[in-house]
Design an enzyme around this catalytic site. Structure first.
Site, PDB file in Angstrom:
ATOM      1  N   HIS A 297      -4.346  12.712  -7.233  1.00 30.13           N
ATOM      2  CA  HIS A 297      -2.876  12.234  -7.055  1.00 30.13           C
ATOM      3  C   HIS A 297      -2.951  10.595  -7.225  1.00 30.13           C
ATOM      4  CE1 HIS A 297      -1.412  15.840  -4.836  1.00 30.13           C
ATOM      5  NE2 HIS A 297      -2.937  16.227  -4.949  1.00 30.13           N
ATOM      6  N   LYS A 484       9.121   5.375   1.625  1.00 30.16           N
ATOM      7  CA  LYS A 484       7.694   5.896   1.316  1.00 30.16           C
ATOM      8  C   LYS A 484       6.654   5.293   2.089  1.00 30.16           C
ATOM      9  CE  LYS A 484       9.432   4.588  -2.792  1.00 30.16           C
ATOM     10  NZ  LYS A 484       9.047   5.663  -3.543  1.00 30.16           N
ATOM     11  N   ARG A 485       5.362   5.457   1.761  1.00 26.71           N
ATOM     12  CA  ARG A 485       4.227   4.774   2.413  1.00 26.71           C
ATOM     13  C   ARG A 485       4.383   3.439   1.924  1.00 26.71           C
ATOM     14  NH1 ARG A 485      -0.774   6.291  -0.291  1.00 26.71           N
ATOM     15  NH2 ARG A 485       0.563   7.021  -1.908  1.00 26.71           N
ATOM     16  N   LYS A 490       4.028   0.078  -4.575  1.00 30.53           N
ATOM     17  CA  LYS A 490       5.332   0.639  -4.407  1.00 30.53           C
ATOM     18  C   LYS A 490       6.449  -0.333  -4.744  1.00 30.53           C
ATOM     19  CE  LYS A 490       3.804   4.773  -2.086  1.00 30.53           C
ATOM     20  NZ  LYS A 490       4.198   6.053  -2.806  1.00 30.53           N
ATOM     21  N   THR A 592       7.603  12.021  -4.868  1.00 33.21           N
ATOM     22  CA  THR A 592       8.394  13.333  -4.541  1.00 33.21           C
ATOM     23  C   THR A 592       9.646  12.848  -3.668  1.00 33.21           C
ATOM     24  OG1 THR A 592       6.867  13.498  -2.552  1.00 33.21           O
ATOM     25  CG2 THR A 592       6.659  15.005  -4.582  1.00 33.21           C
ATOM     26  N   LYS A 596      13.823  14.265  -3.918  1.00 28.49           N
ATOM     27  CA  LYS A 596      14.488  14.801  -2.559  1.00 28.49           C
ATOM     28  C   LYS A 596      16.080  13.991  -2.748  1.00 28.49           C
ATOM     29  CE  LYS A 596      10.326  15.223  -0.231  1.00 28.49           C
ATOM     30  NZ  LYS A 596       9.296  14.563   0.341  1.00 28.49           N
TER      31      LYS A 596
HETATM   32  C1  26Q Z   1      -8.987   7.531   0.390  1.00 30.29           C
HETATM   33  C2  26Q Z   1     -10.216   6.815   0.645  1.00 30.29           C
HETATM   34  C3  26Q Z   1     -10.569   6.677   1.911  1.00 30.29           C
HETATM   35  C4  26Q Z   1      -9.560   6.876   2.943  1.00 30.29           C
HETATM   36  C5  26Q Z   1      -8.185   7.267   2.592  1.00 30.29           C
HETATM   37  C6  26Q Z   1      -7.863   7.729   1.373  1.00 30.29           C
HETATM   38  C7  26Q Z   1      -6.733   8.081   1.006  1.00 30.29           C
HETATM   39  C8  26Q Z   1      -5.772   8.869   1.778  1.00 30.29           C
HETATM   40  C9  26Q Z   1      -4.540   9.022   1.346  1.00 30.29           C
HETATM   41  C10 26Q Z   1      -6.272   8.152  -0.439  1.00 30.29           C
HETATM   42  C11 26Q Z   1      -4.945   8.828  -0.807  1.00 30.29           C
HETATM   43  C12 26Q Z   1      -4.058   9.379   0.272  1.00 30.29           C
HETATM   44  C13 26Q Z   1      -2.812   9.836  -0.185  1.00 30.29           C
HETATM   45  C14 26Q Z   1      -2.236   9.779  -1.279  1.00 30.29           C
HETATM   46  C15 26Q Z   1      -0.989  10.298  -1.468  1.00 30.29           C
HETATM   47  O1  26Q Z   1      -0.027  10.450  -0.984  1.00 30.29           O
HETATM   48  N1  26Q Z   1      -0.624  10.366  -2.970  1.00 30.29           N
HETATM   49  C16 26Q Z   1       0.704  10.509  -3.466  1.00 30.29           C
HETATM   50  O2  26Q Z   1       0.469  12.081  -3.795  1.00 30.29           O
HETATM   51  C17 26Q Z   1       1.896  12.398  -3.965  1.00 30.29           C
HETATM   52  C18 26Q Z   1       1.651  13.947  -4.283  1.00 30.29           C
HETATM   53  O3  26Q Z   1       1.263  14.199  -5.522  1.00 30.29           O
HETATM   54  C19 26Q Z   1       2.423  11.625  -5.236  1.00 30.29           C
HETATM   55  O4  26Q Z   1       3.771  12.025  -5.591  1.00 30.29           O
HETATM   56  C20 26Q Z   1       2.315  10.260  -5.030  1.00 30.29           C
HETATM   57  O5  26Q Z   1       3.057   9.492  -6.251  1.00 30.29           O
HETATM   58  C21 26Q Z   1       1.107   9.927  -4.634  1.00 30.29           C
HETATM   59  O6  26Q Z   1       1.028   8.455  -4.265  1.00 30.29           O
END
Ligand code: 26Q
Length: 748
Positions: A297, A484-485, A490, A592, A596
């Site tokens: 992702h 979004k986050r 972003k 995503t 929406k």
């Molecule tokens: C990694 C290492 C240590 C701690 C936390 C993390 C971590 C936590 C959450 C790494 C990534 C995430 C979340 C990622 C995320 O939400 N990615 C999104 O996934 C969506 C679904 O596929 C995509 O549409 C987005 O583009 C993508 O940013």
């Protein structure tokens, strides 16, 4: 079942009961009648392992899926209860953003498509923190979601299992939640850690702070906890049915790894087969390969998990041994194939002295997928280039999707009703039929109705914002939304600069025809992410300044909503006109939220990144507002020659906007946030070059597009564009995504 549920609800005495009480009674009245659908014997099932499930409010969604939403509303009305009161029940935010929401959409679609696909996750005691603003600064409060009760979760005491760490044991107790489809109810199974205070810590928080070694070890425990609980369960079930010849395991089980967080499941699977059942190592790896699929992702290096070998050795010695053997096996194979050292270093499980979870998954899994076409291409070209060269057959794309049940039928009943009136209700069971609406693209009556619905949803959004924030949105304004986050890639900061430029132009009287505009932001920053927190404060300062400007505040408003979550999103995507999707090209895997908004008839103002590319392919580029450097250009700039300071030197508007970070226009309470942001753009900060995300490259074009939208909004042509987006969105249904997973990866 339906009849009985309605009878149960009829029988509920509502007088004098609190909303929470009623919520629990009604939900329980439904749960009493629901039975989970068991997978047919000899049918293959798929398991979706995810550290996040961002489900959102379950109440209305479950009523919708059962087809009784309106009946229940009527019953309650007769009892003097307006069903909207249940909006005060907060949702369980067991996720943080896109990855967790995708998991929720996928299991919804799987149930809807009558597929045996089951989620496996963690039942966190506290979900993602609740956000509040204190003088514009984000503060975090614990999300005590269970205080509303958990009528949808069923504890499975007798299916609890023991998970072993080097320093002690933990019980994983499953809770099953119903995921309701027309013809089946699947279980989403979330494990809770029990067995004393230390054990309980494992499922206490989603993303515990990992800035200390202790925090990192806790995260590692969480990941193993989920992996081992899920894998242990699948192996036990297989053995009970088929005995200890595991050859047929992949014929009955597919396991999808939602990013790297559950990748230890691969090692756990090999550990049990080789250790408990004396399967040879090579065979165990082969079976794991056939069973597991891995979804990536993100390509951001800081999010690609690598576990120090020492951590795993200390906490999970047997897993350590498996990973080392796997690494050695990989090494032997690469040598045999004559793979060079550099290439090998790239692909090795042990990378820079740590276990790379991504490389482990890519080496073992039979499929690796990205989440939008461009992202899957980037995986092949860059991140997993070497692996792609040797095992191209592993790499597939499955573009993300969203469930139209929550993101259209539930959040936009008005638009759904218009669709029913025009093409009948078949689209509700077969989203492909939504495209039948395209024939009304030039029908003035339909377009007028569509525009009225957008206006109504905007009013409802304004009401909601008023209720939550105490702020009145400018009436009849164009609503641009970026929700979004909060992350630098972003580029919420770029939107902030664009707003400052527009503000300046308005003050100078340069924009006589400017129509009232609201910029709506919603985002949470990771608690320890300093720059992201600075961006939130900066936008809140801008909001305050504009609100205090007597003239401009009649035309321009900035609102950063508090505690953005799934329920907020349901209101915002339905009411917004413009979806801001402005990530640096190449960095948003898919997005995503963009889908929406599209489905609800917002135009996209964005870059050629992630699923935006496929969105404009479906809806027409001419119906959206695309700008900015594309991937090739960004790559070239990265290779050399990008000088944000040169841009600042010659672009006065940008210089003034960026300068407000340090010229005293705004106040960050002396905490150094704004200076840090300024430095990140002009001199670079913590291992990044200046303007690492190319904000200054894209800013002028961004402002231009925002103003173009402002000029066109309200016109017939603009309504046509919005409509074209909504009726072209069928492709982005997660029903389509899940069918692709079932075919290309799970072979269900
Ligand atoms: C990694 C290492 C240590 C701690 C936390 C993390 C971590 C936590 C959450 C790494 C990534 C995430 C979340 C990622 C995320 O939400 N990615 C999104 O996934 C969506 C679904 O596929 C995509 O549409 C987005 O583009 C993508 O940013």
């Amino acid at each position: 079942m339906k009849e009985q549920i309605l009878k149960n609800i009829e029988a509920i005495q509502t007088d004098g009961k609190s909303t929470v009480q009623l919520y629990n009674e009604i939900s329980s009245a439904i749960m009493r009648e629901i039975s989970f659908t068991a997978p047919a014997p000899d049918q293959k099932s798929a398991y979706y392992l995810s550290i996040e499930f961002l489900i959102g409010r379950m109440f209305y969604n479950n009523l919708l899926e059962l087809g009784i939403l309106n009946e229940v509303r009527d019953i309650l009305k007769e009892k003097g209860v307006d069903a909207v009161v249940f909006e005060e029940i907060e949702d369980a935010a067991l996720g943080n953003g896109g990855l967790g929401r995708l998991a929720a959409c996928f299991i919804d679609s799987a149930a809807g498509l009558d597929l045996p696909v089951y989620g496996r996750g963690i039942r966190y005691r506290y979900g993602l923190f609740k956000q509040k603003f204190e003088n514009g600064f984000q503060e975090e409060l614990p999300d005590d979601w269970q205080s509303f009760g958990d009528p949808w979760g069923i504890r499975r005491e007798n299916e609890a299992r023991v998970i072993k760490f080097a320093d002690g044991e933990v019980r994983a107790v499953p809770y099953d939640m119903p995921i309701i489809g027309k013809n089946r109810v699947n279980a989403l199974r979330l494990y809770q850690a029990e067995g004393g205070a230390a054990a309980e810590k494992i499922s206490e928080y989603l993303y515990p702070a990992d800035d200390t070694e202790e925090g990192k070890l806790l995260r590692l425990r969480q990941e193993y906890f989920l992996s081992a609980a899920a894998v242990g369960e699948l192996i036990d079930a297989y053995v009970a049915r088929h005995g200890t010849d595991f050859s047929a395991f992949p014929a009955y089980n597919a396991v999808q790894l939602n990013d790297t967080h559950p990748v230890l499941a691969i090692a756990e699977f090999i550990r049990i087969l080789t250790g408990t059942y004396s399967v040879s190592f090579a065979k165990a790896v082969r079976l794991a390969g056939k069973t597991f699929g891995y979804t990536n992702h993100t390509i951001l290096p800081e999010a690609l998990e690598c576990w120090p070998q020492e951590y795993i050795r200390r906490l999970l010695p047997e897993i350590f041994t498996v990973l080392k053997k796997l690494d050695a096996k990989e090494h032997r194979e690469f040598r045999r194939k004559g793979i060079g050292e550099a290439e090998e270093a790239d692909m090795r499980i042990v990378k820079n002295g740590a276990f790379s979870m991504a490389n482990t998954a890519v080496y073992v899994a039979h499929r690796v997928n990205g989440v939008a076409r461009i992202h899957s291409e980037i995986l092949k070209d860059s991140l997993f280039r070497s692996a792609y060269a040797y095992t191209p057959e592993k790499f597939v794309n499955v573009t993300n999707g969203i469930t139209q049940r929550r993101w259209l039928m539930l959040c936009n009943e008005e638009l759904s009703a218009l669709i029913d009136r025009k093409i009948g209700t078949d689209w509700r069971a077969d989203i492909g039929r939504l495209s039948d609406m395209k024939k009304f693209a030039k029908d003035d009556n339909v377009l007028a109705e569509f525009a009225q619905i957008k206006a109504k949803k905007k009013e409802q959004l304004a009401e909601y914002v008023y209720r939550k924030e105490g702020i009145r949105l400018l009436p009849d304004a164009i609503v641009y939304a970026q929700v979004k986050r909060l992350h630098e890639y972003k580029r919420q900061l770029m939107t902030a600069f664009a707003i400052l430029e527009i503000y300046e132009k308005l003050r100078n009287g340069e924009l006589a025809e400017f129509k009232p505009t609201v910029f709506l932001f919603g985002a949470k920053s990771a608690p320890a992410y300093f720059r992201a927190k600075g961006i939130i404060k900066f936008i809140n300062e801008i909001a305050k300044k504009i609100a205090a400007d007597e003239l401009v505040s009649k035309k321009l408003q900035v609102v950063f909503v508090t505690d953005y979550n799934v329920s907020y999103a349901e209101k915002i995507v339905a009411g917004a006109d413009v979806s801001l999707q402005v990530s640096t090209a190449g960095l948003e895997a898919s997005g995503t939220g963009n889908m929406k908004f599209m489905m609800n008839g917002a135009v996209t103002c964005g870059t050629m990144d992630g699923a935006n590319i496929e969105i404009v392919e479906q809806a027409g580029r001419e119906n959206n507002y695309i700008f900015g450097a594309e991937v090739e250009e960004i790559d070239a700039l990265r290779r050399g020659g990008y000088d944000p300071n040169a841009i600042l030197a010659q672009d006065g508007a940008a210089r003034r906007a960026v300068g407000t970070l340090v010229d005293g226009t705004f106040d960050d309470g002396g905490r150094g946030y704004f200076k840090e942001l300024y430095d990140s753009l002009t001199v670079g900060a913590s291992w990044h070059k200046p303007d690492h995300y190319f904000i200054l490259r894209d800013l002028p074009e961004y402002v231009e597009q925002l103003l173009r939208i402002n000029a066109e909004a309200g016109s017939h042509e603009f309504t046509q564009k919005q409509f074209a987006n909504a009726v072209s969105s069928a492709y982005f249904s997660s029903d389509r995504s899940i069918r692709e997973y079932a075919e290309k990866i799970w072979e269900l």
